[in-house]
Design an enzyme around this catalytic site. Structure first.
Site, mmCIF file in Angstrom:
data_model
loop_
_atom_site.group_PDB
_atom_site.id
_atom_site.type_symbol
_atom_site.label_atom_id
_atom_site.label_comp_id
_atom_site.label_asym_id
_atom_site.label_seq_id
_atom_site.Cartn_x
_atom_site.Cartn_y
_atom_site.Cartn_z
ATOM 1 N N TYR A 123 -61.535 -15.203 -35.779
ATOM 2 C CA TYR A 123 -61.731 -16.427 -36.573
ATOM 3 C C TYR A 123 -60.482 -16.672 -37.433
ATOM 4 O O TYR A 123 -60.012 -15.759 -38.121
ATOM 5 C CB TYR A 123 -62.973 -16.233 -37.436
ATOM 6 C CG TYR A 123 -63.267 -17.362 -38.372
ATOM 7 C CD1 TYR A 123 -63.699 -18.586 -37.877
ATOM 8 C CD2 TYR A 123 -63.128 -17.206 -39.748
ATOM 9 C CE1 TYR A 123 -63.981 -19.632 -38.741
ATOM 10 C CE2 TYR A 123 -63.407 -18.244 -40.619
ATOM 11 C CZ TYR A 123 -63.827 -19.457 -40.105
ATOM 12 O OH TYR A 123 -64.113 -20.490 -40.952
ATOM 13 N N ASP A 153 -67.417 -8.373 -36.369
ATOM 14 C CA ASP A 153 -67.916 -9.681 -36.788
ATOM 15 C C ASP A 153 -68.878 -10.153 -35.699
ATOM 16 O O ASP A 153 -68.466 -10.486 -34.590
ATOM 17 C CB ASP A 153 -66.738 -10.651 -36.962
ATOM 18 C CG ASP A 153 -67.175 -12.030 -37.469
ATOM 19 O OD1 ASP A 153 -68.343 -12.406 -37.242
ATOM 20 O OD2 ASP A 153 -66.342 -12.731 -38.076
ATOM 21 N N ARG A 184 -76.424 -11.528 -61.083
ATOM 22 C CA ARG A 184 -75.218 -11.166 -60.334
ATOM 23 C C ARG A 184 -75.359 -9.768 -59.745
ATOM 24 O O ARG A 184 -74.918 -9.487 -58.648
ATOM 25 C CB ARG A 184 -73.959 -11.277 -61.210
ATOM 26 C CG ARG A 184 -72.705 -10.719 -60.534
ATOM 27 C CD ARG A 184 -71.383 -11.220 -61.122
ATOM 28 N NE ARG A 184 -71.379 -11.373 -62.566
ATOM 29 C CZ ARG A 184 -71.387 -10.347 -63.438
ATOM 30 N NH1 ARG A 184 -71.380 -9.103 -63.010
ATOM 31 N NH2 ARG A 184 -71.403 -10.586 -64.734
ATOM 32 N N LYS A 199 -73.754 -19.685 -39.808
ATOM 33 C CA LYS A 199 -73.814 -20.096 -38.406
ATOM 34 C C LYS A 199 -75.213 -19.845 -37.829
ATOM 35 O O LYS A 199 -76.161 -20.465 -38.272
ATOM 36 C CB LYS A 199 -72.707 -19.384 -37.633
ATOM 37 C CG LYS A 199 -71.343 -19.381 -38.345
ATOM 38 C CD LYS A 199 -70.723 -20.749 -38.507
ATOM 39 C CE LYS A 199 -69.509 -20.770 -39.442
ATOM 40 N NZ LYS A 199 -68.474 -19.777 -39.193
HETATM 41 C C1 LIG Z 1 -67.373 -19.220 -39.883
HETATM 42 C C2 LIG Z 1 -66.952 -17.853 -39.540
HETATM 43 C C3 LIG Z 1 -66.516 -16.956 -40.530
HETATM 44 C C4 LIG Z 1 -66.365 -17.366 -41.984
HETATM 45 O O1 LIG Z 1 -67.585 -17.626 -42.572
HETATM 46 P P1 LIG Z 1 -67.837 -18.708 -43.761
HETATM 47 O O2 LIG Z 1 -69.293 -18.640 -43.960
HETATM 48 O O3 LIG Z 1 -67.324 -20.020 -43.270
HETATM 49 O O4 LIG Z 1 -67.035 -18.218 -44.924
HETATM 50 C C5 LIG Z 1 -66.177 -15.677 -40.138
HETATM 51 N N1 LIG Z 1 -66.257 -15.289 -38.854
HETATM 52 C C6 LIG Z 1 -66.653 -16.127 -37.887
HETATM 53 C C7 LIG Z 1 -66.698 -15.640 -36.477
HETATM 54 C C8 LIG Z 1 -67.004 -17.425 -38.181
HETATM 55 O O5 LIG Z 1 -67.379 -18.260 -37.204
#
Ligand SMILES: *Cc1c(COP(=O)(O)O)cnc(C)c1O
Length: 386
Positions: free
Chosen positions: A104, A177, A51, A202
């Site tokens: 998001y 982000d 962890r 992603k």
């Molecule tokens: C999918 C996504 C998230 C969240 O991520 P997870 O891996 O699903 O928790 C945050 N920001 C953006 C722009 C996303 O597309």
């Protein structure tokens, strides 16, 4: 170990030294929960319990930092776990977050409903309207300015360098982000951002086979705080997940070029189509953020949205008649996906100011043959217009 500064080389080599015991080109996956100590408290290589640290995770964390040109990387079980850890490390009850009004949906839900319950206030604003952002951050408790560009699903482009200046003037930390563009196309830290957030689920993972998240942080003190919380609360990525993400990142640069070329071709094939009210893709000269995107990004990415004539019914019919594009949430994989935001990814923000119009369909354009993708979109539009 390479010393090259260039992105595609870093993506393959940073944190990926071959295994010194066997010479294995690919560092092993350390599928272990704990580490034997030489004597009490005498650790081998600094690892104690997985962890707090695991070499496979370290390898990904080093890579994430290198991709974004930042000092420290941290890897998490999901994008939202990364966001939650950052928010809790920075914010105190009563603090204020200013965020884009089309971030998001899960980010908004986390800040508004989860952190809201602990006394965190938020103001969503149109990040393209710099005066509105200035006004929103002008309260003394604004601790974070949260930016997402391109935005989801309307592909709005906001000016990271200008927003960084506004955020810093107000004494806020500026978080970007960078999930949609990926570091292959956009480098927020070079534009002054303090923290870069990723859903590595992603484009970084890139193969729709792993959930993960990442943070890149320059400031040592902030990094220590976030790292402490990562250790104390435990939202870490598992070794196999870290390995899959590293494996995906090796091809990020070539994938992003192909995603961008395919999305550009689809956008151009759709512009002016009689079944559409609008095509949202920053690579189109008609897109309001086109020039800014051309300056801020090295290509326009693989995400595009359309507004279908005929409202919700036509949009749903289009999404359901695609054949190569599969109907699923998420994005950024090699395979093309279609999403109906208003009832899928953005269902949680219905009735808020982040609500998405019911005739919007979002495409995550994959790296399949471009002619197949264009033909698929055109045949589905014929169906929806009927
Ligand atoms: C999918 C996504 C998230 C969240 O991520 P997870 O891996 O699903 O928790 C945050 N920001 C953006 C722009 C996303 O597309």
């Amino acid at each position: 170990m390479t010393t090259s500064d260039r992105f595609a080389t870093r993506a393959i080599h940073a944190g990926q030294e071959f295994d010194p015991t066997t010479g294995a080109v690919i560092p092993p996956i350390y599928q272990t929960s704990t580490f034997v100590q030489e004597s009490i408290g005498q650790l081998r290589g600094g690892y104690e319990y997985a962890r707090s640290g695991n070499p496979t995770r370290t390898s990904l964390e080093t890579l994430l930092a290198a991709l974004e040109g930042g000092k420290h990387g941290l890897s998490f079980a999901s994008g939202l776990a990364a966001e939650d850890t950052l928010l809790r490390a920075v914010l105190q009850p009563g603090d204020h977050v200013v965020l884009g009004n089309d971030v998001y949906g899960g980010t908004y839900r986390l800040i508004n409903r989860v952190h809201g319950a602990w006394g965190i206030r938020n103001t969503p604003v149109d990040l393209a309207d710099l005066d509105a952002v200035k006004a929103a951050v002008a309260t003394d408790a604004t601790r974070i300015l949260w930016i997402e560009t391109p935005s989801n699903p309307l592909m709005k482009i906001s000016d990271v360098a200008a927003l960084v200046e506004i955020g810093h003037e107000a004494g806020a930390i500026v978080v970007v982000d960078n999930t949609f563009a990926s570091p292959a196309l956009q480098q927020p830290m070079a534009l002054g951002a303090d923290v870069v957030v990723h859903s590595t689920t992603k484009y970084l993972g890139g193969h729709s086979d792993v959930i993960g998240g990442g943070l890149v942080i320059n400031d040592d003190e902030l990094h220590e705080k976030v790292k402490f919380l990562q250790f104390a609360a435990g939202p870490v990525s598992a070794p196999m997940d870290a390995f899959l993400t590293i494996r995906g990142i090796k091809t990020l640069d070539v994938r992003m070029q192909r995603h961008s070329a395919n999305a550009q071709a689809i956008a151009e094939a759709l512009v002016g189509h009689s079944a559409l009210e609008a095509v949202y893709y920053p690579g189109l000269p008609s897109h309001p953020g086109h020039e800014l995107a051309a300056r801020q990004m090295s290509a326009f990415g693989g995400m595009l949205s359309i507004a279908v004539v005929g409202g919700a019914d036509a949009a749903r019919a289009f999404a359901e008649s695609l054949e190569v594009f599969q109907l699923a949430e998420s994005l950024g994989g090699v395979e093309s996906l279609v999403n109906y935001p208003s009832a899928m990814t953005h269902a949680s923000v219905k009735g808020t100011e982040l609500e998405v119009p019911e005739n919007i369909v979002r495409l995550s354009v994959g790296i399949e043959d471009v002619d197949d993708l264009v033909a698929d979109v055109l045949q589905a539009l014929e169906g929806s217009a009927r």
